[in-house]
Scaffold this motif. Structure first.
Motif, PDB file in Angstrom:
ATOM      1  N   MET A 172      -1.751   8.623   3.009  1.00 24.96           N
ATOM      2  CA  MET A 172      -1.918   8.152   4.379  1.00 24.96           C
ATOM      3  C   MET A 172      -0.761   7.282   4.885  1.00 24.96           C
ATOM      4  O   MET A 172      -0.629   7.070   6.086  1.00 24.96           O
ATOM      5  CB  MET A 172      -3.219   7.343   4.485  1.00 24.96           C
ATOM      6  CG  MET A 172      -4.464   8.114   4.099  1.00 24.96           C
ATOM      7  SD  MET A 172      -4.811   9.439   5.252  1.00 24.96           S
ATOM      8  CE  MET A 172      -6.025  10.395   4.328  1.00 24.96           C
ATOM      9  N   GLU A 173       0.074   6.813   3.993  1.00 17.17           N
ATOM     10  CA  GLU A 173       1.079   5.827   4.408  1.00 17.17           C
ATOM     11  C   GLU A 173       2.088   6.388   5.404  1.00 17.17           C
ATOM     12  O   GLU A 173       2.703   5.642   6.173  1.00 17.17           O
ATOM     13  CB  GLU A 173       1.798   5.275   3.179  1.00 17.17           C
ATOM     14  CG  GLU A 173       2.512   6.320   2.342  1.00 17.17           C
ATOM     15  CD  GLU A 173       3.042   5.780   1.036  1.00 17.17           C
ATOM     16  OE1 GLU A 173       3.807   6.499   0.381  1.00 17.17           O
ATOM     17  OE2 GLU A 173       2.696   4.633   0.674  1.00 17.17           O
ATOM     18  N   ILE A 174       2.282   7.718   5.433  1.00 19.09           N
ATOM     19  CA  ILE A 174       3.238   8.295   6.374  1.00 19.09           C
ATOM     20  C   ILE A 174       2.599   8.603   7.728  1.00 19.09           C
ATOM     21  O   ILE A 174       3.318   8.875   8.698  1.00 19.09           O
ATOM     22  CB  ILE A 174       3.853   9.591   5.816  1.00 19.09           C
ATOM     23  CG1 ILE A 174       2.762  10.670   5.678  1.00 19.09           C
ATOM     24  CG2 ILE A 174       4.554   9.337   4.499  1.00 19.09           C
ATOM     25  CD1 ILE A 174       3.323  12.045   5.362  1.00 19.09           C
ATOM     26  N   LEU A 175       1.281   8.550   7.817  1.00 17.87           N
ATOM     27  CA  LEU A 175       0.604   9.016   9.021  1.00 17.87           C
ATOM     28  C   LEU A 175       0.774   8.098  10.226  1.00 17.87           C
ATOM     29  O   LEU A 175       0.923   8.594  11.351  1.00 17.87           O
ATOM     30  CB  LEU A 175      -0.881   9.249   8.728  1.00 17.87           C
ATOM     31  CG  LEU A 175      -1.182  10.254   7.604  1.00 17.87           C
ATOM     32  CD1 LEU A 175      -2.684  10.483   7.493  1.00 17.87           C
ATOM     33  CD2 LEU A 175      -0.450  11.567   7.839  1.00 17.87           C
ATOM     34  N   PRO A 176       0.698   6.746  10.082  1.00 18.25           N
ATOM     35  CA  PRO A 176       0.881   5.898  11.272  1.00 18.25           C
ATOM     36  C   PRO A 176       2.197   6.166  11.996  1.00 18.25           C
ATOM     37  O   PRO A 176       2.219   6.296  13.223  1.00 18.25           O
ATOM     38  CB  PRO A 176       0.828   4.479  10.687  1.00 18.25           C
ATOM     39  CG  PRO A 176      -0.019   4.599   9.474  1.00 18.25           C
ATOM     40  CD  PRO A 176       0.327   5.933   8.900  1.00 18.25           C
ATOM     41  N   ARG A 177       3.294   6.257  11.247  1.00 12.88           N
ATOM     42  CA  ARG A 177       4.585   6.516  11.894  1.00 12.88           C
ATOM     43  C   ARG A 177       4.603   7.914  12.524  1.00 12.88           C
ATOM     44  O   ARG A 177       5.158   8.128  13.612  1.00 12.88           O
ATOM     45  CB  ARG A 177       5.707   6.368  10.872  1.00 12.88           C
ATOM     46  CG  ARG A 177       7.101   6.659  11.434  1.00 12.88           C
ATOM     47  CD  ARG A 177       7.413   5.756  12.615  1.00 12.88           C
ATOM     48  NE  ARG A 177       8.687   6.095  13.228  1.00 12.88           N
ATOM     49  CZ  ARG A 177       9.837   5.541  12.885  1.00 12.88           C
ATOM     50  NH1 ARG A 177       9.879   4.642  11.903  1.00 12.88           N
ATOM     51  NH2 ARG A 177      10.940   5.871  13.504  1.00 12.88           N
TER      52      ARG A 177
END
Length: 617
Positions: free
Chosen positions: A161-166
């Motif tokens: 999930m860490e790439i999803l906000p950006r």
């Protein structure tokens, strides 16, 4: 930082978007990075995967020990039955010994027989007890080892999930939308391989939510919605060692009428069929390649590939995808995936003399129904179960395997399967039980076989196909109405007599699979491990067709074909070459030596092989 403080994903300074591009994630669900601790060691993931696969192979030893224990128990029961019969004979005939008194050697032999049965029974009891203890110990050791290895390979969803906000921030900025992204349950762990496999499908779904779902601020205000749209990702555990990923947006929802119109325009269905589709069937059109409701093709969406990729990947991982939509209120995708790969529990069913495995996660229940409760609806057999009408489909019809219509008592053995939001009752001959299975890939040459997901090896050493339930659901829907009768026993016997096939293949995986495909279609199949073995069998038995690989030791497929054409008795025997060699020169060589058909493994399909075989025999 307080546990519930939101984190705002900001773009880089030289490309600052408008405030509308703000994306919010809940920090309590994205674990904070911890500093390295003493005692840790870096190991390449490839090495871990290799060790894990070796550990999983021990499951075969566990299943083998269980099978040997069952074999021993059967022998024990047979000896006990024999001993009991002998005791009953002596009890029912009290004058037995007096009748044999004149023959001392007979009497001695009978006494020795009695003592031998008692000793054998005692020894078998001791062996069975010892084997049961060994099996229990081995089973615990294997289970503990596999469980430990699984935990080593598991990572939290937060790594995915860490790439999803950006990502959402950039997409929102490019489309002029205001979107909040909330992530819940990211601390849940899953097999690293599953996370890697589902990364691309998850990105496709988010692109759809941003481009198709969330409206622009001015459109949302006209519909009395907050200017900022919301995308919510919730990860939650489910029963059966599975996890559900729910992706929801509060956008415009799915226009079902536009979806049907697109399918009509592409020729996937006619206007009459489209008008009869209910909401569930219409939403299933989204997973067809080429279907898109976007008016323009962009780098974000519009090509009609995203949801097809999502469904294909979920099927490959043994998962399921469902969609719910509310016009004007939003759309929710529910993806259910296993937490771990390779090992799971399955139901073993029998059709005629063939065994198959059904994933237990797709099995709702197994019941027997009487023929009197079977009703015909729209020319299809159905049953009523829990206040719902279920289609009744003979599994053998879909797989091409003959099986009996019903037992002499008038009962059908039915397994109710669920997938893609559907429930269908499949008729089988017998349910043999539940068992843990080790999933074996079919290999790159046979990466896609209709209705078959993988294979497994039972404790008896027999290779058994693991069925693809999603494919079965599709096949059941496409089956002609009224088709509920299988090949009769007489037809099967006739086919077996007239159609005998020799499969020559040095790869045990490809050999077992091709043999299974042909046997499922009703052919009698023999196998050979190379050209020499195949030629030896051709000289001693009569066959109606040969299916051969090309690249084999001792004698390759070209040489075998040439030898067949040079033999007066075998000259007219049809030969089908199934090989990984796909160059023009290899094809021409196959024609020169006299092959009747040349099938490349890379594009191999079950239907193609069966069509060629039927045409040649």
């Amino acid at each position: 930082m307080p546990a519930d403080t939101p984190i705002t994903a900001q773009p880089e300074a030289d490309a600052l978007p408008s405030p509308s591009a703000t994306v919010v994630a809940t920090s309590r669900n994205l674990p904070e990075e911890k500093s390295p601790q003493i005692g840790t060691v870096r190991v390449a993931s490839e090495k871990l995967d290799a060790v894990f696969l070796q550990a999983e192979e021990l499951l075969s030893a566990k299943l083998l020990s269980e099978q040997r224990l069952r074999d021993l128990s059967e022998i024990q029961a047979q000896v006990a039955s024999r001993s009991k019969s002998w005791t009953n004979i002596r009890t029912r005939h009290p004058d037995f010994y007096s009748a044999t008194a004149s023959q001392p050697q007979w009497l001695e032999h009978l006494e020795q027989n009695t003592v031998f049965l008692k000793d054998l029974t005692y020894q078998l009891d001791a062996m069975e007890k010892s084997a049961r203890q060994d099996q229990r110990l081995l089973g615990k050791m294997v289970d503990d080892l596999l469980e430990g290895m699984k935990h080593i390979l598991m990572l939290p969803f937060s790594t995915l999930m860490e790439i999803l906000p950006r990502l959402v921030s950039d997409l929102a900025s490019d489309s002029g939308k205001e979107i909040d992204l909330e992530i819940h349950g990211a601390e849940l762990e899953a097999d690293r391989r599953i996370l890697e496999e589902f990364k691309a499908p998850l990105i496709h779904l988010l692109r759809n939510c941003v481009d198709h779902g969330i409206e622009k601020p001015e459109q949302r205000r006209l519909r009395d919605k907050p200017a900022r749209g919301n995308i919510d990702i919730t990860i939650a555990p489910r029963s059966g060692n599975r996890v559900e990923i729910k992706i929801s947006d509060d956008g415009v929802g799915i226009d079902i009428a536009k979806l049907k119109a697109t399918a009509e325009r592409l020729g996937l269905l006619d206007q009459d069929t489209a008008s009869r589709l209910d909401e569930h069937a219409a939403l299933a059109l989204m997973y067809q390649s080429g279907i898109s409701t976007s008016p323009i093709i962009t780098e974000v969406s519009g090509r009609g590939l995203g949801l097809a990729i999502v469904r294909e990947k979920a099927d490959k991982l043994g998962g399921d995808v469902r969609v719910e939509t509310r016009p004007g209120a939003g759309t929710t995708f529910r993806i259910v995936l296993p937490l771990t790969l390779t090992t799971y529990r399955g139901i073993i069913v029998r059709l005629d003399d063939q065994l198959f495995v059904l994933p237990i996660t797709n099995v709702e229940q197994s019941i027997r129904v009487h023929e009197d409760v079977v009703q015909t609806v729209e020319n299809r057999p159905t049953i009523r179960l829990e206040q719902a009408t279920l289609s009744m489909v003979w599994l053998g019809d879909l797989l091409g395997v003959p099986c009996r219509q019903k037992a002499e008592t008038g009962l059908y053995q039915v397994v109710v399967l669920t997938a893609t939001g559907m429930r269908i009752a499949f008729v089988v001959d017998e349910v043999l039980g539940e068992q843990e299975v080790l999933v074996k890939s079919l290999g790159r040459q046979l990466s896609r076989v209709r209705n078959v997901a993988a294979a497994t090896i039972l404790g008896s050493g027999k290779a058994v196909p693991i069925l693809n339930v999603t494919d079965l659901m599709k096949s059941a829907q496409l089956a002609p109405a009224g088709k509920a009768r299988l090949t009769t026993a007489a037809d099967t016997e006739k086919t077996g007599e007239e159609s005998s096939v020799l499969v020559v293949e040095d790869s045990i995986t490809a050999r077992s699979l091709i043999k299974g495909i042909l046997e499922l279609a009703g052919y009698r199949v023999s196998t050979a491990v190379d050209g020499i073995d195949g030629w030896t069998q051709l000289r001693s038995k009569k066959f109606d067709l040969v299916v051969s690989d090309v690249d084999m030791p001792r004698m390759n497929g070209f040489e075998l074909t040439k030898k067949i054409r040079g033999d007066k008795q075998q000259a007219d025997l049809p030969v089908v070459l199934v090989t990984a060699l796909e160059s023009r020169e290899d094809r021409e060589h196959g024609i020169e030596v006299g092959a009747n058909a040349y099938i490349v493994k890379r594009s191999f399909e079950q239907s193609n092989l069966l069509e060629v075989v039927r045409r040649l025999i």
